[in-house]
Design a protein around this motif. Structure first.
Motif, PDB file in Angstrom:
ATOM      1  N   LEU A 104       0.970  -1.338  -0.294  1.00 45.38           N
ATOM      2  CA  LEU A 104       0.684   0.431  -0.330  1.00 45.38           C
ATOM      3  C   LEU A 104       0.996   1.380  -0.279  1.00 45.38           C
ATOM      4  O   LEU A 104       0.974   2.528  -0.835  1.00 45.38           O
ATOM      5  N   SER A 105       1.890   1.318   1.364  1.00 45.47           N
ATOM      6  CA  SER A 105       3.069   2.347   0.820  1.00 45.47           C
ATOM      7  C   SER A 105       3.389   2.455  -0.584  1.00 45.47           C
ATOM      8  O   SER A 105       4.160   4.012  -0.662  1.00 45.47           O
ATOM      9  N   SER A 106       3.810   1.577  -0.871  1.00 50.19           N
ATOM     10  CA  SER A 106       4.748   1.735  -2.085  1.00 50.19           C
ATOM     11  C   SER A 106       3.971   2.204  -3.606  1.00 50.19           C
ATOM     12  O   SER A 106       4.557   2.799  -3.768  1.00 50.19           O
ATOM     13  N   ARG A 107       2.302   1.454  -3.341  1.00 45.43           N
ATOM     14  CA  ARG A 107       1.949   2.376  -4.575  1.00 45.43           C
ATOM     15  C   ARG A 107       1.726   3.441  -3.902  1.00 45.43           C
ATOM     16  O   ARG A 107       1.564   4.498  -5.649  1.00 45.43           O
ATOM     17  N   ARG A 108       1.277   4.156  -2.962  1.00 48.92           N
ATOM     18  CA  ARG A 108       0.956   5.594  -3.198  1.00 48.92           C
ATOM     19  C   ARG A 108       2.024   6.220  -3.238  1.00 48.92           C
ATOM     20  O   ARG A 108       2.385   7.272  -3.830  1.00 48.92           O
ATOM     21  N   ALA A 109       3.733   5.367  -3.452  1.00 42.93           N
ATOM     22  CA  ALA A 109       4.617   6.357  -3.624  1.00 42.93           C
ATOM     23  C   ALA A 109       4.695   5.945  -5.173  1.00 42.93           C
ATOM     24  O   ALA A 109       5.286   7.345  -5.627  1.00 42.93           O
TER      25      ALA A 109
END
Length: 130
Positions: A104-109
């Motif tokens: 999730l955090s990687s996709r947000r980035a």
């Protein structure tokens, strides 16, 4: 089987391996429990837009690894594992949740799958030498 399998046809990872690894992960974290039926080869191939041989190869490798078994009347099902203890299942859930947060955090980035994998491989390589 109601799974969230997805195939990235632009990935250097062969489609059969993408299917195999996703199903193996689902089995290991308990998302697919012992006795759960996998989709028939033809149905899953049609859903994913791949050849039936691709799905058949993934299922064959899962069977060779002892994760699933083929049954004449009920198709391919997840095998019961004697090594799955309650503490192991809890640890797997914890790691699965951490992976989900990483994704999730990687996709947000704005990172794609290959970037995420490269970062994870680099980190694991560092750990290997420590």
């Amino acid at each position: 089987m109601n799974t969230q399998l997805s195939i990235d046809l632009s990935s250097p990872i062969p489609p059969f391996e993408q299917i195999r690894s996703q199903l193996a992960s689902m089995i290991s974290i308990g998302a697919l429990s012992p006795g759960a039926r996998l989709s028939p080869v033809r149905a899953l191939a049609a859903d994913l837009g791949v050849a039936t041989g691709t799905v058949a190869r993934a299922y064959k490798e899962l069977e060779a690894a002892g994760l699933v078994e083929s049954r004449r009347r009920s198709g391919t099902v997840v095998r019961a594992s004697s090594s799955n203890s309650t503490s192991s299942a809890a640890a797997q859930r914890e790691v699965s949740e951490a992976i989900e947060e990483l994704l999730l955090s990687s996709r947000r980035a704005g990172f794609g799958s290959e970037t995420i994998l490269a970062l994870l491989r680099a980190r694991l390589q560092q750990e290997k030498w420590q």
